[in-house]
Design a protein around this motif. Structure first.
Motif, mmCIF file in Angstrom:
data_model
loop_
_atom_site.group_PDB
_atom_site.id
_atom_site.type_symbol
_atom_site.label_atom_id
_atom_site.label_comp_id
_atom_site.label_asym_id
_atom_site.label_seq_id
_atom_site.Cartn_x
_atom_site.Cartn_y
_atom_site.Cartn_z
ATOM 1 N N ILE A 26 0.835 -1.206 0.000
ATOM 2 C CA ILE A 26 0.000 0.000 0.000
ATOM 3 C C ILE A 26 0.861 1.245 0.000
ATOM 4 N N ARG A 27 1.958 1.208 0.715
ATOM 5 C CA ARG A 27 2.854 2.372 0.745
ATOM 6 C C ARG A 27 3.466 2.603 -0.628
ATOM 7 N N GLU A 28 3.853 1.530 -1.312
ATOM 8 C CA GLU A 28 4.392 1.698 -2.673
ATOM 9 C C GLU A 28 3.340 2.262 -3.619
ATOM 10 N N ALA A 29 2.084 1.827 -3.456
ATOM 11 C CA ALA A 29 1.014 2.366 -4.291
ATOM 12 C C ALA A 29 0.806 3.854 -4.015
ATOM 13 N N LEU A 30 0.918 4.256 -2.762
ATOM 14 C CA LEU A 30 0.780 5.677 -2.429
ATOM 15 C C LEU A 30 1.895 6.500 -3.064
ATOM 16 N N LEU A 31 3.094 5.981 -3.028
ATOM 17 C CA LEU A 31 4.218 6.712 -3.645
ATOM 18 C C LEU A 31 4.051 6.803 -5.154
ATOM 19 N N GLU A 32 3.502 5.757 -5.769
ATOM 20 C CA GLU A 32 3.260 5.809 -7.211
ATOM 21 C C GLU A 32 2.173 6.824 -7.555
ATOM 22 N N VAL A 33 1.135 6.875 -6.743
ATOM 23 C CA VAL A 33 0.091 7.890 -6.956
ATOM 24 C C VAL A 33 0.674 9.287 -6.809
ATOM 25 N N ARG A 34 1.539 9.466 -5.839
ATOM 26 C CA ARG A 34 2.173 10.773 -5.652
ATOM 27 C C ARG A 34 3.002 11.168 -6.867
ATOM 28 N N ASP A 35 3.754 10.234 -7.431
ATOM 29 C CA ASP A 35 4.612 10.555 -8.575
ATOM 30 C C ASP A 35 3.805 10.830 -9.840
ATOM 31 N N LYS A 36 2.660 10.145 -9.990
ATOM 32 C CA LYS A 36 1.874 10.303 -11.211
ATOM 33 C C LYS A 36 0.822 11.393 -11.118
ATOM 34 N N ALA A 37 0.581 11.908 -9.920
ATOM 35 C CA ALA A 37 -0.456 12.931 -9.754
ATOM 36 C C ALA A 37 -0.010 14.239 -10.388
ATOM 37 N N THR A 38 -0.975 14.973 -10.925
ATOM 38 C CA THR A 38 -0.691 16.263 -11.569
ATOM 39 C C THR A 38 -1.098 17.447 -10.706
ATOM 40 N N ASP A 39 -2.011 17.249 -9.784
ATOM 41 C CA ASP A 39 -2.416 18.368 -8.928
ATOM 42 C C ASP A 39 -1.681 18.284 -7.602
ATOM 43 N N ALA A 40 -1.432 19.443 -7.021
ATOM 44 C CA ALA A 40 -0.638 19.532 -5.794
ATOM 45 C C ALA A 40 -1.361 18.914 -4.605
ATOM 46 N N LEU A 41 -2.683 19.039 -4.542
ATOM 47 C CA LEU A 41 -3.427 18.522 -3.397
ATOM 48 C C LEU A 41 -3.292 17.003 -3.284
ATOM 49 N N LEU A 88 -0.005 10.406 3.605
ATOM 50 C CA LEU A 88 -0.473 9.067 3.934
ATOM 51 C C LEU A 88 0.650 8.042 3.830
ATOM 52 N N ALA A 89 1.572 8.224 2.858
ATOM 53 C CA ALA A 89 2.703 7.306 2.742
ATOM 54 C C ALA A 89 3.596 7.391 3.981
ATOM 55 N N GLU A 90 3.802 8.592 4.490
ATOM 56 C CA GLU A 90 4.584 8.741 5.715
ATOM 57 C C GLU A 90 3.862 8.123 6.911
ATOM 58 N N GLU A 91 2.526 8.264 6.953
ATOM 59 C CA GLU A 91 1.762 7.697 8.059
ATOM 60 C C GLU A 91 1.787 6.174 8.015
ATOM 61 N N VAL A 92 1.595 5.590 6.828
ATOM 62 C CA VAL A 92 1.615 4.136 6.695
ATOM 63 C C VAL A 92 2.995 3.569 7.009
ATOM 64 N N GLY A 93 4.035 4.362 6.788
ATOM 65 C CA GLY A 93 5.390 3.901 7.076
ATOM 66 C C GLY A 93 5.846 4.162 8.496
ATOM 67 N N SER A 94 4.961 4.703 9.333
ATOM 68 C CA SER A 94 5.362 5.051 10.698
ATOM 69 C C SER A 94 5.191 3.869 11.644
ATOM 70 N N TYR A 95 6.017 3.832 12.659
ATOM 71 C CA TYR A 95 5.975 2.785 13.675
ATOM 72 C C TYR A 95 4.678 2.865 14.481
ATOM 73 N N ARG A 96 4.257 4.073 14.806
ATOM 74 C CA ARG A 96 3.031 4.281 15.578
ATOM 75 C C ARG A 96 1.812 3.700 14.850
#
Length: 631
Positions: free
Chosen positions: A403-418, A426-434
């Motif tokens: 899921i984290r890899e999918a989030l990073l791919e969405v981030r790279d392919k997205a055209t809008d800043a939001l 969300l990628a940072e949250e999914v990758g967090s220990y907490r």
């Protein structure tokens, strides 16, 4: 010389019309018998002619002046009626009467089975092969299929299951085929008995007969419990579902717990007075005496379980022996809801889970990116069923790196800043220990709660078994509080190692608490982030769940204690047994009558033979008594 009349006279027209009506009544009888019995009518002729029963359609049909054989010679189907009763949809034309079961129908269009109709051949009975499986007509009511389609024309693609079965029946039934040919040729000037009205009448007749059978079984069982629930439908009307729960006791069968759905009642008022009046009037219409009700169950809404003006309080005024037990599944759902609301970290965690689903489900392209990397897709959680949120957590619990890899791919392919910012956060949250500690803790809790919830919804669930399940769940949560957090840390660390991220809990800025009075000492802040997560999240969630289990199921435990003598009598001495039997007698008694006699019950229990097991449920004990004929 008088000229020959060019048009038929009125008498000739009436005679022709009467002939058509007689022929149509034959077809109508065959059609109604087919759909009313759930399949082709197969009269039992093996006793008279010495041939085995066949699965092929019968060749005898109703003729003018005759009707279907008695119901005990019909082959039962999913909507069949009892053998000693006649179906309300087996109609007879005026002046018809039922012939004996061994009589044969006669008439120009309904030959008996030992004759042949001109133009049709009938092989010997012993040479008929059973109809292939794909040729067997399906039964729409049994499979919950709608009878009516978008058109009422024969041989159309969307004319519904009713007309499709009529077309299929016509392939094997010459009488039905002749009727359809007449309908398509336009020879009828009246109803063809294939339209919407006859379909609705068939459904109503079958439904009425089923309801009569259900009510008769409830009355034979005498005592029953009622289960109620309200929900709005698509037309924005509040409807109350009514379910009756009984224990069926037949001489030749073992005792069985059964639940019967009686239907929906339109609730114009959702107050305790309105709903209680609605159910009392509904039971009265079915001639089911409310005095025989011994239990009632519904959700935990104030209008339902209110002690003063709720439905359970108003029904208790009418019948003191109608004891209230809250819905176990709904109560368990509220237990988890209480736990989630008690911790800020829990609320934030479920908010992030919903954000994950919203990000990927907003566009097919993003959802395709997710599906390329995971096997379990994300699920949206329900606002009303907290235990079902395990479906939304399961994908994150076992597929967090993907899921984290999918989030990073969405981030790279997205055209809008939001979208880029949201995917990165969300990628940072999914990758967090907490995040992974919270995921493991909630998955373990919801997995156990969901398992118990499914068992509590079983139609055969018993009071003593339900309480035992809840007690085991409480014990398991108590053990989980001692070892669950450390186990969650280890599992979360393995997930972080798989994602190649550092398993470190980030420190958050500590907030100081303002003193409201001068004599107050400042609270000692918890500076260790891991210790603070354990105290503010893990302990709060587990403790709230355990305490809520105790409070919300208190009435269920109390109810088991009232009836506990029926299961734990072997552990009681003579005086304790007598006291508990008297207490049970008082529970099931009013000023005018009582269901049992306490002294007689204690005497019968004392003289009960040895049991095959010391740990038997109430239903197992009842089955043993029935089997050994100890009644």
């Amino acid at each position: 010389m008088a000229s020959k009349r060019a048009y038929p006279s009125g008498a000739e027209k009436r005679k022709k019309k009467k002939s058509e009506e007689d022929k149509l009544s034959q077809s109508k009888g065959s059609l109604l018998k087919y759909f009313g019995r759930g399949g082709p009518v197969q009269p039992d002729v093996s006793a008279s002619v010495g041939i085995p029963e066949l699965s092929s359609p019968p060749t005898d049909r109703e003729a003018p002046g005759q009707s279907a054989p008695p119901a005990d010679s019909q082959a039962p189907g999913p909507s069949s009626t009892p053998a000693n009763s006649s179906s309300p949809i087996d109609r007879q034309a005026p002046g018809q009467s039922a012939p004996p079961a061994d009589s044969q129908a006669s008439g120009p269009s309904s030959p008996p089975s030992d004759r042949q109709t001109p133009g049709a051949s009938y092989p010997p009975a012993d040479s008929r092969a059973p109809r292939p499986a794909f040729g067997q007509p399906i039964d729409p009511p049994e499979r919950n299929l709608a009878l009516r389609g978008s058109t009422n024309t024969l041989h159309q693609q969307h004319n519904g299951n009713f007309l499709k079965e009529v077309e299929l029946l016509a392939k094997f039934d010459p009488v039905m085929k002749k009727h359809i040919d007449r309908v398509e040729s336009g020879q009828f000037s009246h109803s063809s008995y294939l339209g919407n009205e006859i379909q609705n009448e068939l459904i109503a007749s079958i439904s009425g007969k089923i309801l009569d059978t259900v009510v008769a079984e409830i009355k034979r069982s005498k005592y029953y419990s009622v289960i109620l629930d309200c929900t709005p439908d698509l037309s924005h009307q509040e409807r109350m579902s009514v379910i009756i729960r009984i224990v069926r006791m037949d001489d030749d069968e073992a005792p069985e717990i059964k639940e019967h759905f009686l239907g929906f009642l339109v609730a114009s008022q959702t107050t305790g007075l309105g709903l209680s009046s609605l159910i009392l009037n509904g039971l009265e219409e079915l001639n089911i005496p409310f005095d025989d009700c011994r239990g009632k169950s519904y959700d935990n809404g104030a209008n339902m379980k209110g002690r003063n003006k709720g439905v359970q309080a108003r029904l208790l005024e009418k019948n003191l022996r109608a004891l209230f037990v809250p819905c176990g599944a709904h109560t368990l759902n509220l237990v988890v809801a209480d736990a989630a609301k008690g911790s800020t970290d829990a609320v934030i965690y479920f908010g992030n889970i919903q954000k994950l689903y919203n990000l990927f489900s907003v566009a097919p392209q993003k959802w395709a990116i997710l599906k390329d990397r995971v096997t379990l897709t994300l699920k949206s959680w329900s606002e009303t069923r907290w235990e079902s949120r395990i479906n939304s957590i399961e994908a994150v619990r076992y597929q967090a790196p993907n899921i984290r890899e999918a989030l990073l791919e969405v981030r790279d392919k997205a055209t809008d800043a939001l979208t880029k910012v949201e995917a990165q956060a969300l990628a940072e949250e999914v990758g967090s220990y907490r995040f992974h500690i919270c995921t493991v803790v909630w998955y373990d809790i919801l997995h156990q709660v969901n398992h118990i919830s499914k068992l509590l919804q079983s139609a055969t669930m018993q009071l003593d078994v339900a309480v035992d399940l809840l007690m085991k769940a409480k014990t398991s949560l108590t053990r989980f509080r001692d070892t669950g957090f450390s186990a969650a840390q280890a599992s979360a660390k393995d997930i972080c190692d798989e994602m190649n991220v550092e398993a470190v809990l980030k420190e958050k800025r500590l907030r100081s608490t303002r003193k409201h009075f001068a004599y107050e000492d400042p609270d000692e802040p918890i500076r260790d982030a891991m210790k603070r997560l354990e105290i503010m999240f893990f302990n709060v969630v587990v403790d709230t769940t355990t305490e809520s289990l105790k409070e919300r199921f208190e009435s269920l435990v109390e109810m088991r204690s009232r009836f506990g003598v029926l299961r734990y009598f072997k552990e009681l001495d003579g005086e304790a047994l007598s006291n508990q039997c008297d207490e049970l007698c008082s529970t099931l008694s009013t000023e005018d009558e009582k269901d049992i006699d306490g002294k007689e019950l204690a005497l019968e229990i004392s003289n009960l033979p040895s049991l095959p097991s010391s740990d038997m449920t109430a239903l197992q004990l009842l089955s043993h008594i029935h089997k050994k004929q100890l009644k």
